[in-house]
Scaffold this active site. Structure first.
Site, short mmCIF file in Angstrom:
data_model
loop_
_atom_site.label_atom_id
_atom_site.label_comp_id
_atom_site.label_asym_id
_atom_site.label_seq_id
_atom_site.Cartn_x
_atom_site.Cartn_y
_atom_site.Cartn_z
CB THR A 1 -10.30 -4.65 2.37
OG1 THR A 1 -10.47 -3.96 3.59
CG2 THR A 1 -8.83 -4.71 2.04
CD GLU B 1 -6.66 -6.71 4.73
OE1 GLU B 1 -7.67 -6.93 5.44
OE2 GLU B 1 -6.33 -5.56 4.36
CE LYS C 1 -15.70 -3.27 9.60
NZ LYS C 1 -15.14 -4.56 9.92
CD1 TRP D 1 -13.64 -1.46 5.70
CD2 TRP D 1 -13.24 -0.31 7.57
NE1 TRP D 1 -13.05 -2.30 6.60
CE2 TRP D 1 -12.79 -1.63 7.75
CE3 TRP D 1 -13.10 0.60 8.62
CZ2 TRP D 1 -12.21 -2.06 8.93
CZ3 TRP D 1 -12.51 0.17 9.80
CH2 TRP D 1 -12.08 -1.15 9.95
P1 AMP Z 1 -12.84 -5.94 7.52
O1 AMP Z 1 -11.60 -6.15 6.74
O2 AMP Z 1 -13.80 -5.01 6.86
O3 AMP Z 1 -13.47 -7.23 7.90
O4 AMP Z 1 -12.46 -5.20 8.87
C1 AMP Z 1 -11.50 -5.71 9.74
C2 AMP Z 1 -11.33 -4.78 10.91
O5 AMP Z 1 -12.55 -4.68 11.65
C3 AMP Z 1 -10.31 -5.20 11.93
O6 AMP Z 1 -8.99 -4.91 11.52
C4 AMP Z 1 -10.76 -4.41 13.15
O7 AMP Z 1 -10.34 -3.07 13.07
C5 AMP Z 1 -12.27 -4.45 13.03
N1 AMP Z 1 -12.83 -5.57 13.80
C6 AMP Z 1 -13.21 -6.78 13.35
N2 AMP Z 1 -13.71 -7.53 14.35
C7 AMP Z 1 -13.62 -6.80 15.48
C8 AMP Z 1 -13.96 -7.02 16.85
N3 AMP Z 1 -14.53 -8.14 17.28
N4 AMP Z 1 -13.70 -6.02 17.74
C9 AMP Z 1 -13.13 -4.87 17.33
N5 AMP Z 1 -12.81 -4.60 16.05
C10 AMP Z 1 -13.05 -5.54 15.14
#
Ligand code: AMP
Length: 540
Positions: free
Chosen positions: A185, A330, A440, A445
């Site tokens: 990540t 994570e 995002k 990212w």
């Molecule tokens: P990743 O590790 O790339 O899956 O990203 C995780 C991050 O995406 C989380 O810590 C949030 O900041 C964002 N995220 C994931 N799902 C949501 C959601 N339903 N609404 C808002 N932010 C989200």
């Protein structure tokens, strides 16, 4: 003590064994990299996974070795996944959208011994090959192809490898806490970090993800994971589908709205999963194609906040129930999912609509809490209003990053997500902001710090802040707020052009706004939240 229950290790191979025994003729459809459709089933996937495991053993890959996959969602990738983890190797799924430098870093960091790749990614592989000396085998997920062999003489072909094997194979049994897969990540600064999942965490996550109040998966379902297998295991669906015996439609590289609508209608998909960007283009295509998406009963939206208008469209126009979910790499990734409780039937339409926007509540196995943004360790009440830093713990939450000795956890064992949220008395989570300095865009990212550093490297820029601005298509895009040196005449375009050879094009800010000063806190930190309030809507 008299009597006890059996103990069996929770192994990923047992998911496939179950599917092969009780759901062997359940359809699996795969869109190949060349666009053709291929139909198989859990029985054949299981046989090929066994053949693959034997072939990997013959290549002298040993228990605990990391094997990278660089591939779209297709049946060969699915078979390879089970072959790798099932045989005791670690399946390292790589995001092909990363920069070559990042690819090189993570392949070397994971000490990948082999790379299994779709032919689309051949140029990526040949481009970085000289920098990944530990990789001993390059396996193309396809039938033999002379053009590929010319570009990469040592290449092995997946179809050749499995053709040379019988499906007589017994999956090895080992400790359930053995590592099964690895996913990196992005961080705000520095190199990506790896979350290392275990067989146990993956099986428990599959159980929880399938529950009625999570994604509600069963053998009645035809699942379309649009979210890539390199994005936290397509949110765990290839494992959960085997566990419940669901049919699975793997969309390959065709993630455009039109291709997805065709797949949904042709195979009567009942549940599909993806980030909001995907749904945005799917809705446009469904309208243009006059499809009413009749079979689609549920869709899972996560990765970024689900826009209210999207929820309403799916519900009112397509009679499709949206499950808004929150998770992260994570967390394997499922943290929470939005499903109502019995008592919520009594709420007014407006109250229900409001509750639906929440990211939902955790299943058994995940705990969530909030701590004060100002006073690190103070707990914040779960009253649905007070905002705090979201922390999690549970059976499928990271304990340590791959290869790092430092613990990322708080002193009392919680993982700080970097998200800012409120939680109500029933555990419904509402993400309101992000403390981590990342943007995002369409599920990928972008580091704001990296973009700021580049801008600051320009001789005419005195100060730079990059914020996540809301975007109608990509959810968020970077916007650069910059202060020029007094005599500078630099234009917005010149500053954007400055990024050209320093970063991938899709990571370049969409807009530059020149200001006289950037607001600072008492300790001299840029007040990003203030900037987001002021400029967060400039792209809408
Ligand atoms: P990743 O590790 O790339 O899956 O990203 C995780 C991050 O995406 C989380 O810590 C949030 O900041 C964002 N995220 C994931 N799902 C949501 C959601 N339903 N609404 C808002 N932010 C989200």
């Amino acid at each position: 003590m008299h009597g006890r229950m059996m103990f069996q290790p929770l192994l990923i191979s047992s998911l496939l064994e179950h599917a092969a025994e009780f759901h062997k003729d359940t359809l699996i459809v795969s869109k190949n990299t060349d666009g053709s459709l291929y139909e198989t089933n859990w029985g054949d996937v299981s046989d090929n996974a066994k053949r693959g495991a034997k072939a990997l053993n013959e290549l002298k890959l040993i228990h605990g070795d990391c094997i990278a996959t660089l591939a779209w969602n297709n049946h060969r990738h699915l078979e390879a996944w089970y072959a790798i983890s099932g045989s005791g190797l670690i399946c390292h799924t790589i995001n092909p959208r990363l920069f070559p430098e990042q690819l090189i870093f993570i392949i070397n960091d994971a000490q990948d011994k082999a790379i299994i790749f779709d032919k689309t990614f051949l140029p990526l592989i040949t481009g970085i090959k000289a920098h990944i000396p530990l990789v001993q085998h390059f396996i193309c997920l396809d039938a033999p192809d002379e053009k590929i062999r010319q570009a990469l003489p040592e290449v092995l072909f997946y179809d050749d490898l499995i053709a040379g094997q019988t499906a007589e194979y017994t999956w090895p049994e080992f400790d359930e806490t053995t590592a099964s897969s690895l996913c990196y990540t992005s961080g705000t600064t520095g190199n990506p970090k790896g979350a290392l999942y275990s067989h146990r965490s993956t099986v428990l996550h599959s159980l929880a993800a399938s529950l009625p109040d999570s994604l509600n998966l069963s053998a009645k379902d035809i699942i379309l994971p649009v979210v890539p297998m390199f994005h936290v295991h397509a949110w765990g669906t290839p494992y959960a589908a085997a566990m419940v015996g669901a049919s699975i439609i793997l969309p390959g590289p065709g993630l455009d709205g039109e291709s997805l609508v065709k797949l949904i209608d042709q195979y009567e998909v009942t549940v599909a999963l993806g980030v909001p960007t995907i749904w945005q283009s799917l809705l446009v295509a469904a309208k243009a194609m006059n499809s009413s998406l009749t079979s689609l009963k549920r869709n899972v939206i996560g990765g970024s906040a689900c826009p209210p208008s999207m929820l309403a469209t799916f519900r009112d126009v397509y009679d499709c129930e949206t499950i808004h979910a929150w998770g992260m790499t994570e967390a394997s990734p499922l943290g929470t999912a939005n499903q109502f409780k019995a008592k919520h039937k009594q709420l007014s339409q407006d109250q229900q609509a409001k509750l639906r926007l929440s990211q939902g509540r955790p299943p058994f196995g995940v705990s969530i809490r909030l701590v004060s943004e100002e006073r690190g360790t103070d707990l914040v009440p779960h009253d649905g209003e007070t905002i705090g830093n979201l922390q999690i713990k549970g059976h499928w939450i990271v304990d340590k990053y791959f290869g790092q000795s430092d613990s990322p956890l708080t002193s009392d064992g919680w993982f700080d997500t970097g998200d800012i949220a409120s939680i109500d008395a029933d555990g419904y989570l509402h993400i309101s902001d992000r403390a981590k300095d990342l943007i995002k865009s369409g599920g990928e990212w972008i580091s704001s710090v990296e973009l700021e550093n580049i801008a600051m490297g320009h001789p005419e820029i005195a100060m730079a802040a990059v914020i996540a601005a809301q975007h109608p298509k990509w959810d968020e895009r970077p916007v650069l707020i910059a202060v020029k040196h007094p005599d500078s005449q630099i234009t917005e375009q010149q500053l954007m052009d400055y990024y050209a050879d320093k970063i991938a094009k899709w990571q370049t800010p969409d807009k530059v706004i020149f200001v006289d000063a950037i607001p600072l806190s008492g300790t001299g930190k840029m007040l990003k939240r203030k900037l987001r309030e002021e400029y967060g809507h400039v792209l809408m």
